[in-house]
Scaffold this motif. Structure first.
Motif, PDB file in Angstrom:
ATOM      1  N   VAL A   1      -4.824 -94.825 -55.169  1.00  0.00           N
ATOM      2  CA  VAL A   1      -5.158 -96.024 -54.401  1.00  0.00           C
ATOM      3  C   VAL A   1      -4.152 -97.124 -54.716  1.00  0.00           C
ATOM      4  O   VAL A   1      -3.773 -97.317 -55.859  1.00  0.00           O
ATOM      5  CB  VAL A   1      -6.577 -96.529 -54.746  1.00  0.00           C
ATOM      6  N   MET A   2      -3.756 -97.824 -53.677  1.00  0.00           N
ATOM      7  CA  MET A   2      -2.979 -99.051 -53.824  1.00  0.00           C
ATOM      8  C   MET A   2      -3.708-100.146 -53.052  1.00  0.00           C
ATOM      9  O   MET A   2      -4.395 -99.858 -52.061  1.00  0.00           O
ATOM     10  CB  MET A   2      -1.562 -98.896 -53.283  1.00  0.00           C
ATOM     11  N   GLY A   3      -3.556-101.361 -53.508  1.00  0.00           N
ATOM     12  CA  GLY A   3      -4.261-102.410 -52.786  1.00  0.00           C
ATOM     13  C   GLY A   3      -3.979-103.796 -53.299  1.00  0.00           C
ATOM     14  O   GLY A   3      -3.076-104.013 -54.107  1.00  0.00           O
ATOM     15  N   TRP A   4      -4.774-104.716 -52.786  1.00  0.00           N
ATOM     16  CA  TRP A   4      -4.621-106.126 -53.109  1.00  0.00           C
ATOM     17  C   TRP A   4      -5.976-106.759 -53.398  1.00  0.00           C
ATOM     18  O   TRP A   4      -6.961-106.482 -52.706  1.00  0.00           O
ATOM     19  CB  TRP A   4      -3.971-106.864 -51.942  1.00  0.00           C
ATOM     20  N   TYR A   5      -5.988-107.595 -54.394  1.00  0.00           N
ATOM     21  CA  TYR A   5      -7.106-108.472 -54.709  1.00  0.00           C
ATOM     22  C   TYR A   5      -6.565-109.898 -54.727  1.00  0.00           C
ATOM     23  O   TYR A   5      -5.349-110.100 -54.775  1.00  0.00           O
ATOM     24  CB  TYR A   5      -7.709-108.129 -56.068  1.00  0.00           C
ATOM     25  N   ARG A   6      -7.459-110.858 -54.687  1.00  0.00           N
ATOM     26  CA  ARG A   6      -7.014-112.244 -54.770  1.00  0.00           C
ATOM     27  C   ARG A   6      -7.995-113.067 -55.585  1.00  0.00           C
ATOM     28  O   ARG A   6      -9.174-112.713 -55.712  1.00  0.00           O
ATOM     29  CB  ARG A   6      -6.851-112.848 -53.370  1.00  0.00           C
ATOM     30  N   GLN A   7      -7.484-114.162 -56.125  1.00  0.00           N
ATOM     31  CA  GLN A   7      -8.317-115.064 -56.907  1.00  0.00           C
ATOM     32  C   GLN A   7      -7.944-116.497 -56.582  1.00  0.00           C
ATOM     33  O   GLN A   7      -6.811-116.926 -56.807  1.00  0.00           O
ATOM     34  CB  GLN A   7      -8.160-114.803 -58.403  1.00  0.00           C
ATOM     35  N   ALA A   8      -8.906-117.210 -56.033  1.00  0.00           N
ATOM     36  CA  ALA A   8      -8.719-118.624 -55.730  1.00  0.00           C
ATOM     37  C   ALA A   8      -9.150-119.462 -56.933  1.00  0.00           C
ATOM     38  O   ALA A   8      -9.948-118.994 -57.764  1.00  0.00           O
ATOM     39  CB  ALA A   8      -9.539-119.006 -54.505  1.00  0.00           C
ATOM     40  N   PRO A   9      -8.674-120.682 -57.041  1.00  0.00           N
ATOM     41  CA  PRO A   9      -9.049-121.529 -58.178  1.00  0.00           C
ATOM     42  C   PRO A   9     -10.559-121.683 -58.293  1.00  0.00           C
ATOM     43  O   PRO A   9     -11.239-121.986 -57.307  1.00  0.00           O
ATOM     44  CB  PRO A   9      -8.381-122.865 -57.849  1.00  0.00           C
ATOM     45  N   GLY A  10     -11.084-121.439 -59.479  1.00  0.00           N
ATOM     46  CA  GLY A  10     -12.504-121.601 -59.728  1.00  0.00           C
ATOM     47  C   GLY A  10     -13.385-120.483 -59.199  1.00  0.00           C
ATOM     48  O   GLY A  10     -14.607-120.575 -59.263  1.00  0.00           O
ATOM     49  N   LYS A  11     -12.756-119.426 -58.677  1.00  0.00           N
ATOM     50  CA  LYS A  11     -13.531-118.316 -58.112  1.00  0.00           C
ATOM     51  C   LYS A  11     -13.171-117.011 -58.810  1.00  0.00           C
ATOM     52  O   LYS A  11     -12.137-116.898 -59.464  1.00  0.00           O
ATOM     53  CB  LYS A  11     -13.265-118.199 -56.609  1.00  0.00           C
ATOM     54  N   GLN A  12     -14.028-116.032 -58.627  1.00  0.00           N
ATOM     55  CA  GLN A  12     -13.773-114.715 -59.194  1.00  0.00           C
ATOM     56  C   GLN A  12     -12.749-113.955 -58.347  1.00  0.00           C
ATOM     57  O   GLN A  12     -12.591-114.226 -57.155  1.00  0.00           O
ATOM     58  CB  GLN A  12     -15.076-113.914 -59.266  1.00  0.00           C
ATOM     59  N   ARG A  13     -12.081-113.007 -58.992  1.00  0.00           N
ATOM     60  CA  ARG A  13     -11.160-112.152 -58.263  1.00  0.00           C
ATOM     61  C   ARG A  13     -11.968-111.308 -57.270  1.00  0.00           C
ATOM     62  O   ARG A  13     -13.037-110.784 -57.595  1.00  0.00           O
ATOM     63  CB  ARG A  13     -10.384-111.255 -59.224  1.00  0.00           C
ATOM     64  N   GLU A  14     -11.444-111.196 -56.052  1.00  0.00           N
ATOM     65  CA  GLU A  14     -12.159-110.455 -55.022  1.00  0.00           C
ATOM     66  C   GLU A  14     -11.234-109.471 -54.315  1.00  0.00           C
ATOM     67  O   GLU A  14     -10.017-109.653 -54.256  1.00  0.00           O
ATOM     68  CB  GLU A  14     -12.754-111.421 -53.985  1.00  0.00           C
ATOM     69  N   LEU A  15     -11.854-108.447 -53.761  1.00  0.00           N
ATOM     70  CA  LEU A  15     -11.119-107.447 -53.006  1.00  0.00           C
ATOM     71  C   LEU A  15     -10.554-108.046 -51.725  1.00  0.00           C
ATOM     72  O   LEU A  15     -11.239-108.796 -51.021  1.00  0.00           O
ATOM     73  CB  LEU A  15     -12.040-106.290 -52.637  1.00  0.00           C
ATOM     74  N   VAL A  16      -9.305-107.694 -51.434  1.00  0.00           N
ATOM     75  CA  VAL A  16      -8.724-108.004 -50.123  1.00  0.00           C
ATOM     76  C   VAL A  16      -8.690-106.718 -49.299  1.00  0.00           C
ATOM     77  O   VAL A  16      -9.310-106.634 -48.245  1.00  0.00           O
ATOM     78  CB  VAL A  16      -7.305-108.577 -50.266  1.00  0.00           C
ATOM     79  N   SER A  17      -7.991-105.711 -49.818  1.00  0.00           N
ATOM     80  CA  SER A  17      -7.853-104.460 -49.085  1.00  0.00           C
ATOM     81  C   SER A  17      -7.302-103.387 -49.997  1.00  0.00           C
ATOM     82  O   SER A  17      -6.567-103.676 -50.947  1.00  0.00           O
ATOM     83  CB  SER A  17      -6.906-104.657 -47.893  1.00  0.00           C
ATOM     84  N   THR A  18      -7.671-102.134 -49.701  1.00  0.00           N
ATOM     85  CA  THR A  18      -7.107-100.995 -50.411  1.00  0.00           C
ATOM     86  C   THR A  18      -6.741 -99.905 -49.425  1.00  0.00           C
ATOM     87  O   THR A  18      -7.256 -99.867 -48.295  1.00  0.00           O
ATOM     88  CB  THR A  18      -8.081-100.417 -51.450  1.00  0.00           C
ATOM     89  N   ILE A  19      -5.861 -99.008 -49.870  1.00  0.00           N
ATOM     90  CA  ILE A  19      -5.442 -97.879 -49.047  1.00  0.00           C
ATOM     91  C   ILE A  19      -5.207 -96.680 -49.961  1.00  0.00           C
ATOM     92  O   ILE A  19      -4.594 -96.806 -51.016  1.00  0.00           O
ATOM     93  CB  ILE A  19      -4.183 -98.231 -48.233  1.00  0.00           C
ATOM     94  N   THR A  20      -5.729 -95.539 -49.555  1.00  0.00           N
ATOM     95  CA  THR A  20      -5.545 -94.333 -50.342  1.00  0.00           C
ATOM     96  C   THR A  20      -4.223 -93.666 -49.983  1.00  0.00           C
ATOM     97  O   THR A  20      -3.557 -94.038 -49.002  1.00  0.00           O
ATOM     98  CB  THR A  20      -6.680 -93.337 -50.095  1.00  0.00           C
ATOM     99  N   ARG A  21      -3.882 -92.649 -50.753  1.00  0.00           N
ATOM    100  CA  ARG A  21      -2.653 -91.919 -50.481  1.00  0.00           C
ATOM    101  C   ARG A  21      -2.688 -91.278 -49.090  1.00  0.00           C
ATOM    102  O   ARG A  21      -1.668 -91.138 -48.432  1.00  0.00           O
ATOM    103  CB  ARG A  21      -2.416 -90.861 -51.554  1.00  0.00           C
ATOM    104  N   GLY A  22      -3.868 -90.951 -48.659  1.00  0.00           N
ATOM    105  CA  GLY A  22      -4.041 -90.375 -47.336  1.00  0.00           C
ATOM    106  C   GLY A  22      -4.226 -91.403 -46.243  1.00  0.00           C
ATOM    107  O   GLY A  22      -4.621 -91.060 -45.123  1.00  0.00           O
ATOM    108  N   SER A  23      -3.972 -92.683 -46.571  1.00  0.00           N
ATOM    109  CA  SER A  23      -4.005 -93.789 -45.608  1.00  0.00           C
ATOM    110  C   SER A  23      -5.403 -94.195 -45.156  1.00  0.00           C
ATOM    111  O   SER A  23      -5.556 -94.818 -44.104  1.00  0.00           O
ATOM    112  CB  SER A  23      -3.134 -93.493 -44.377  1.00  0.00           C
TER     113      SER A  23
END
Length: 116
Positions: A33-55
């Motif tokens: 799996v590859m993907g992205w998470y994000r964290q805004a000031p004062g907030k918890q890290r959250e999922l943005v998107s992920t993609i598996t090897r099989g897309s």
């Protein structure tokens, strides 16, 4: 030693676009799996998107229709195309990789700021 190198962050006006890239190196193979998470000031890290090897892709609800994730398995690189950006998208975006044996790796983060 596995390294994740992110690029593409920056300052953009509301409604604008950015494309993030993350390249994995250091001998990691068979990335599941590859993907992205994000964290805004004062907030918890959250999922943005992920993609598996099989897309197979997964998106957080607030990103559906605006963000598109893709990957190049030959280059161990994942991309995040972000359109129609909103001030609420301002955050540090972190690249994430999971190998088939279950090891997790994180990038150092890239700042995305949406402001007029």
């Amino acid at each position: 030693q596995v390294q994740l190198v992110e690029s593409g962050g920056g300052l953009v006006q509301p409604g604008g676009t950015l494309r993030l890239s993350c390249a994995a190196s250091g001998g990691i193979i068979n990335i599941y799996v590859m993907g992205w998470y994000r964290q805004a000031p004062g907030k918890q890290r959250e999922l943005v998107s992920t993609i598996t090897r099989g897309s197979r892709t997964n998106y957080a609800d607030s990103m559906k229709g605006r963000f598109t994730i893709s990957r190049d398995n030959a280059k161990n690189t994942v991309y995040l195309q972000m359109n129609s950006l909103e001030p609420e998208d301002t955050a540090v975006y972190y690249c994430y990789v999971k190998s088939y044996v279950g090891n997790d790796y994180w990038g150092q983060g890239t700042q995305v700021t949406v402001s007029s």
